[in-house]
Design a protein around this motif. Structure first.
Motif, PDB file in Angstrom:
ATOM      1  N   GLU A  61       0.810  -1.213   0.000  1.00  0.00           N
ATOM      2  CA  GLU A  61       0.000   0.000   0.000  1.00  0.00           C
ATOM      3  C   GLU A  61       0.844   1.264   0.000  1.00  0.00           C
ATOM      4  O   GLU A  61       0.375   2.324  -0.367  1.00  0.00           O
ATOM      5  CB  GLU A  61      -0.941   0.026   1.213  1.00  0.00           C
ATOM      6  N   ALA A  62       2.095   1.159   0.436  1.00  0.00           N
ATOM      7  CA  ALA A  62       2.959   2.331   0.504  1.00  0.00           C
ATOM      8  C   ALA A  62       3.598   2.646  -0.847  1.00  0.00           C
ATOM      9  O   ALA A  62       4.138   3.727  -1.027  1.00  0.00           O
ATOM     10  CB  ALA A  62       4.053   2.114   1.546  1.00  0.00           C
ATOM     11  N   SER A  63       3.520   1.739  -1.791  1.00  0.00           N
ATOM     12  CA  SER A  63       4.211   1.955  -3.060  1.00  0.00           C
ATOM     13  C   SER A  63       3.443   2.933  -3.942  1.00  0.00           C
ATOM     14  O   SER A  63       2.218   2.962  -3.964  1.00  0.00           O
ATOM     15  CB  SER A  63       4.410   0.632  -3.795  1.00  0.00           C
ATOM     16  N   ALA A  64       4.192   3.700  -4.690  1.00  0.00           N
ATOM     17  CA  ALA A  64       3.584   4.671  -5.599  1.00  0.00           C
ATOM     18  C   ALA A  64       2.816   3.964  -6.707  1.00  0.00           C
ATOM     19  O   ALA A  64       1.766   4.438  -7.145  1.00  0.00           O
ATOM     20  CB  ALA A  64       4.665   5.571  -6.188  1.00  0.00           C
ATOM     21  N   ALA A  65       3.318   2.831  -7.168  1.00  0.00           N
ATOM     22  CA  ALA A  65       2.643   2.090  -8.236  1.00  0.00           C
ATOM     23  C   ALA A  65       1.270   1.617  -7.780  1.00  0.00           C
ATOM     24  O   ALA A  65       0.283   1.718  -8.518  1.00  0.00           O
ATOM     25  CB  ALA A  65       3.489   0.900  -8.680  1.00  0.00           C
ATOM     26  N   TYR A  66       1.175   1.140  -6.555  1.00  0.00           N
ATOM     27  CA  TYR A  66      -0.111   0.674  -6.026  1.00  0.00           C
ATOM     28  C   TYR A  66      -1.122   1.817  -6.001  1.00  0.00           C
ATOM     29  O   TYR A  66      -2.266   1.660  -6.402  1.00  0.00           O
ATOM     30  CB  TYR A  66       0.095   0.094  -4.626  1.00  0.00           C
ATOM     31  N   ARG A  67      -0.678   2.989  -5.556  1.00  0.00           N
ATOM     32  CA  ARG A  67      -1.570   4.145  -5.514  1.00  0.00           C
ATOM     33  C   ARG A  67      -1.993   4.544  -6.928  1.00  0.00           C
ATOM     34  O   ARG A  67      -3.130   4.912  -7.162  1.00  0.00           O
ATOM     35  CB  ARG A  67      -0.906   5.302  -4.780  1.00  0.00           C
ATOM     36  N   ARG A  68      -1.075   4.443  -7.892  1.00  0.00           N
ATOM     37  CA  ARG A  68      -1.420   4.741  -9.289  1.00  0.00           C
ATOM     38  C   ARG A  68      -2.483   3.796  -9.801  1.00  0.00           C
ATOM     39  O   ARG A  68      -3.409   4.192 -10.507  1.00  0.00           O
ATOM     40  CB  ARG A  68      -0.171   4.595 -10.169  1.00  0.00           C
ATOM     41  N   TYR A  69      -2.355   2.513  -9.453  1.00  0.00           N
ATOM     42  CA  TYR A  69      -3.333   1.522  -9.907  1.00  0.00           C
ATOM     43  C   TYR A  69      -4.700   1.781  -9.273  1.00  0.00           C
ATOM     44  O   TYR A  69      -5.727   1.637  -9.927  1.00  0.00           O
ATOM     45  CB  TYR A  69      -2.862   0.103  -9.586  1.00  0.00           C
ATOM     46  N   SER A  86      -6.206   8.208 -17.845  1.00  0.00           N
ATOM     47  CA  SER A  86      -5.846   7.627 -16.546  1.00  0.00           C
ATOM     48  C   SER A  86      -5.773   6.113 -16.557  1.00  0.00           C
ATOM     49  O   SER A  86      -4.858   5.527 -15.988  1.00  0.00           O
ATOM     50  CB  SER A  86      -6.857   8.057 -15.483  1.00  0.00           C
TER      51      SER A  86
END
Length: 157
Positions: A61-69, A86
């Motif tokens: 959850e801390a990863s930027a990629a996860y937030r992007r997804y 998007s």
């Protein structure tokens, strides 16, 4: 001027220059400072309570990629513009990663991705499709995202 008024002015002027006057003014200043500090602490406490829960630094959850997804998934139910700006780039990236992982020797990844998804789903992921600026037409939707992800997952098995 009356004697009463003159006596009041003398009493007030005597308080200002006296030690008692300094004590009263100092107490007032300390009271104002205490109120300002208390208000500041209360506001900081409210801000901390309302802050989002902390995420451990080494979690997904801390990863930027996860937030992007997550953001892309949220836009999936929006307009054609939101899909193209998007959702499509993130899905294209996921499909590219899945195909590249499955075929590490390389080759024509674009062709493999097209074969994997089929023409209908490939049109939703293809980066070469011109981006729409239409905010009134609905995008492909969350159902399309799920179909694309299912196809990619089936490919990985």
């Amino acid at each position: 001027m009356s004697d009463v008024a003159a006596g009041g002015i003398q009493a007030a002027s005597g308080l200002v220059g006296s030690v008692a006057g300094l004590v009263v003014m100092g107490s007032g200043a300390l009271l104002v400072i205490a109120v300002v500090i208390a208000a500041n602490l209360w506001l900081r406490w409210q801000r901390l309570r309302a802050a989002a829960p902390k995420v451990e630094p080494n979690t997904v959850e801390a990863s930027a990629a996860y937030r992007r997804y997550l953001v892309a998934a949220a836009w999936a139910g929006g307009s054609a513009r939101e899909w193209d700006h998007s959702v499509r780039p993130v899905l294209a990236e996921l499909v590219d990663l899945a195909v590249a992982e499955r075929h590490p020797a390389g080759g024509e990844l674009r062709g493999m991705a097209q074969d994997l998804l089929g023409p209908e789903l490939w049109a939703l992921v293809d980066r070469d499709v011109p981006r729409s600026e239409d905010r009134s037409t609905p995008g492909a939707g969350r159902d399309a995202v799920l179909r694309i992800l299912e196809r990619v997952e089936q490919h990985e098995r």
